[in-house]
Scaffold this active site. Structure first.
Site, short mmCIF file in Angstrom:
data_model
loop_
_atom_site.label_atom_id
_atom_site.label_comp_id
_atom_site.label_asym_id
_atom_site.label_seq_id
_atom_site.Cartn_x
_atom_site.Cartn_y
_atom_site.Cartn_z
N ASP A 298 9.72 25.05 34.26
CA ASP A 298 9.72 25.71 35.55
C ASP A 298 8.56 25.14 36.38
O ASP A 298 7.78 24.30 35.91
CB ASP A 298 9.61 27.23 35.39
CG ASP A 298 10.23 27.99 36.56
OD1 ASP A 298 10.39 27.39 37.64
OD2 ASP A 298 10.53 29.19 36.41
N GLU A 508 10.09 36.62 43.25
CA GLU A 508 9.04 36.22 42.32
C GLU A 508 7.75 37.01 42.56
O GLU A 508 7.78 38.18 42.93
CB GLU A 508 8.84 34.71 42.37
CG GLU A 508 10.10 33.94 41.97
CD GLU A 508 9.87 32.47 41.84
OE1 GLU A 508 9.75 31.99 40.71
OE2 GLU A 508 9.82 31.77 42.87
#
Length: 737
Positions: A298, A508
């Site tokens: 990621d 997020e």
């Protein structure tokens, strides 16, 4: 619709792919070490864009592109520029320039694989079909709708010229504080596995190289969704047994469904960052699950092994640690540090050339399977597959089936045509709150970018009830009281109040919160309007279950819209007016209090002595404008052998006055086990459509594998014993020998 009852069902899509093993071997023999390490390097689009111009338009920078693809042999690019979503033509122009550089100015002539977060449609292409977010799709309990969403997403992403989609999120949503909760398919492993398989089938079909298909990427392997404090990218404390029981099975289902890529958990489990966890990445994923695709990091997370997690003393040690753990491609994403450091590490013997070859052959195979070597450029003919009217209709259906009716006191809903309404609340007249994050921009909050022909809730209600019959006073923002007195005054002349509450859009870590309670300003507005003496209908637009116990009792009706996508405003108006009979069912347990976070499949200890399970609404719950009756539960055998199949059937009747959809749910309880077993577990579901007075017999089948669990030795076992089962309010029992 087919009943979903087999957890072990594997939808193998690999059979539709050609065997590229020989070509991969040939490519590896001809590639230099530098070219191989470049294939393992992924940078963001912004790394190859020009600096902002006076007009604000960002173009590719030829020199930076040359540096990335020719000098550093970069094999993958991702993301969108800082301005957000592009048009199809803009994407075609960018991707054509990228492939030109890769194929015409490099020795190896290996096409770039471009990745994008198309998590509820082609989210970074303007004019795309933006579906309900995953948590809302899960509320449909309809695998066919989820599959269709995958098909349309794939067609529009591929029409944009992109072949790789960073989705589905197969993290399990068991921590509602987590700001990425709405990206999950709910709290239940069985439901999420079934819907995840359907989505992957829609994205990929029988061959990812088809012109309207893309490669899936399973996120975020593994345990990312269960942080102890509920905040994004923070530690999880999960035992090996819990990982194998609740968190790994969805990924196992995704691998079995043919997903060729996996993205790594940005957090850590029991002190080991996901990007340094060789046990999970290599031993479990590539070993036990036999995953043959490639693993991508990621965003910047390999660097963070050094800078944030401090498990690596130097940036080079971080690269060595991650690659040796099993990461095949690094989302660097802004520079070429990974490339430089990995080259040094291989030359110093810290990473073997065999490990490099293993990673690169995995990447090359996916590129070959996607057909990028034969057709690397965007296909102009696919533009005709973008934004079709039938896509919008499929999207509207998904939004309608997701919406969940949680309360309907004295049949306050539907609101009759001709009703005079007051619409209030912070989510009433915004398009962003229908869509959430990863929508046109990262945070999804660029209100001006949303298409104006897709109505807000307020606009849809005006279209349904008439402009003259709908008054609008916001009353409050998300966190600030505004004109409550004006709203109270406006309420005097209406038949009902539609109060739209919820969350502003986020994604997020910006979505981290300290309290699951609905914001006080919104609670204040609701309590004030409840005193107006008119039926109060709450419409909730939220990515996670914000607790609202103080105002539940004051509401006559409560409708949960989740994040229902571009068609969400219209779908909500259809449900409120009765044009659509709601059929959504909760894919998670809705807590009554901020600290009362207990999933439906809890352990007996959690309801023992003074402990109670008292959610606001239970998993699988949802009301309808009609009623359903269950009868004639049949279990075809009382004793089940290890190789036998158990057949369960039940008759479901629409006992009301209008057509409706019912989700028939099968639950099982293992009464005793060598480790404590949940009080109940979902083991099958089927959504049926019934006319008034109509009955259908729904069938489920169970085998020993469906009753397996992770035992004391952390391995999956099947243990003899007695079992209870429930369908609706009916009970049965059997014994496994």
């Amino acid at each position: 619709m087919k009943a979903i009852a087999l957890f072990g069902l594997a939808l193998s899509l690999a059979a539709g792919q050609p065997d590229h093993a020989a070509r991969v071997r040939q490519l590896l023999r001809t590639m230099t070490l530098e070219e191989k390490v470049g294939q393992m390097t992924q940078v963001t689009l912004e790394a190859v864009l020009q600096s902002p111009s006076a007009t604000g338009v960002r173009e590719l920078d030829p020199a930076r592109l040359e540096d990335a693809l020719v000098k550093h042999h970069v094999g993958s690019i991702l993301n969108v520029g800082p301005e957000g979503a592009l048009t199809v033509d803009q994407w075609h122009g960018i991707l054509t320039q990228i492939q030109d550089a890769a194929l015409k100015r490099t020795r190896a002539r290996i096409p770039v694989i471009y990745g994008i977060d198309a998590i509820h449609g082609a989210t970074y292409t303007r004019g795309a079909t933006l579906f309900p977010q995953a948590i809302a799709m899960a509320a449909t309990w309809n695998p066919a709708l989820v599959k269709r969403g995958g098909e349309i997403t794939a067609a529009e992403v591929r029409a944009s010229g992109i072949a790789w989609n960073f989705n589905p999120v197969l993290d399990i949503g068991r921590q509602p504080l987590w700001p990425r909760f709405w990206e999950t398919l709910g709290e239940d492993t069985w439901l999420a596995s079934a819907l995840g398989r359907s989505y992957i089938e829609g994205l990929q079909g029988q061959a990812i190289g088809a012109p309207d298909k893309v490669a899936a990427c399973l996120k975020h392997y593994v345990g990312y969704s269960y942080p102890l404090n509920g905040k994004d990218r923070t530690p999880a404390w999960i035992t090996e047994r819990a990982l194998r029981e609740w968190f790994l099975p969805t990924f196992e289902a995704g691998v079995a469904a043919g997903a060729p890529t996996v993205m790594v958990n940005s957090g850590e489990i029991d002190g080991i960052p996901g990007h340094a966890n060789k046990h999970l990445l290599t031993e479990v994923l590539k070993g036990e699950m036999k995953f043959k695709g490639f693993v991508v990091s990621d965003w910047e997370d390999i660097k963070r092994l050094h800078t944030r997690d401090r498990v690596a003393r130097t940036p080079k040690e971080a690269v060595v640690m991650a690659v040796n753990a099993g990461v095949d491609m690094s989302m660097v994403p802004f520079d070429f540090s990974f490339y430089d450091l990995l080259l040094q590490a291989v030359k110093e013997g810290l990473v073997s050339r065999a490990r490099i070859d293993d990673a690169v052959q995995r990447i090359l195979k996916v590129k070959l399977d996607l057909g990028l070597f034969e057709k690397p450029y965007p296909d102009p003919a696919m533009k005709a597959r973008f934004g079709r009217p039938e896509y919008a209709e499929a999207n509207l259906r998904a939004s309608r089936e997701a919406i969940t009716l949680l309360k309907n006191e004295r049949a306050a809903l539907p609101l009759p045509k001709g009703s005079k309404l007051l619409v209030a609340g912070p989510t009433a007249n915004l398009r962003s709150v229908l869509n959430g994050g990863w929508s046109l921009t990262w945070q999804g909050d660029a209100e001006e970018l949303y298409p104006k022909d897709k109505p807000t809730v307020l606009e849809a209600l005006k279209a349904t009830y008439g402009e003259a019959n709908v008054a609008y006073v916001p009353g409050a923002t998300f966190d600030q009281v505004l004109d409550v007195n004006a709203a109270m005054e406006a309420a005097k002349g209406v038949d009902a109040i539609v109060l739209c509450l919820g969350e502003k859009t986020y994604c997020e870590t910006p979505g981290n919160i300290d309290d699951l309670s609905l914001d006080p300003a919104q609670v204040h507005l609701a309590m004030a309007l409840a005193k107006a003496g008119k039926p109060l209908i709450l419409v909730l637009l939220e990515g996670r279950p914000r607790t609202l116990n103080p105002i539940v009792g004051s509401a006559a009706g409560i409708v949960l819209g989740y994040l229902p996508g571009l068609e969400g405003g219209r779908a909500i108006a259809d449900v409120l007016s009765g044009a659509v009979n709601p059929s959504g069912r909760l894919p998670f347990t809705y807590p009554r209090f901020p600290n009362a976070i207990t999933p439906y499949d809890h352990k007996p200890l959690e309801v023992f002595d003074v402990n109670t399970f008292n959610p606001q609404w239970p998993f699988g719950f949802g009301l309808s404008y009609t009623t359903f009756a269950y009868s004639d539960l049949s279990v075809d055998r009382s004793i089940l052998g290890r190789k036998d199949r158990l057949s369960v059937s039940v008759k479901v009747t629409n006992s009301g006055r209008r057509e409706g959809m019912e989700t028939v749910q099968l639950y099982v309880q293992d009464e005793y086990g060598q480790v404590s077993r949940p009080v109940r577990m979902l083991k099958g579901f089927q959504k049926v459509v019934l006319a008034p007075g109509e009955s259908k017999v729904v069938h489920f089948t169970l085998g020993a594998r469906d009753l397996s669990f992770i035992g004391r030795a952390n391995t999956r076992i099947v243990e003899p014993g007695t079992y209870k089962l429930w369908v609706g309010d009916l009970k049965g029992a059997f014994e496994l020998k």
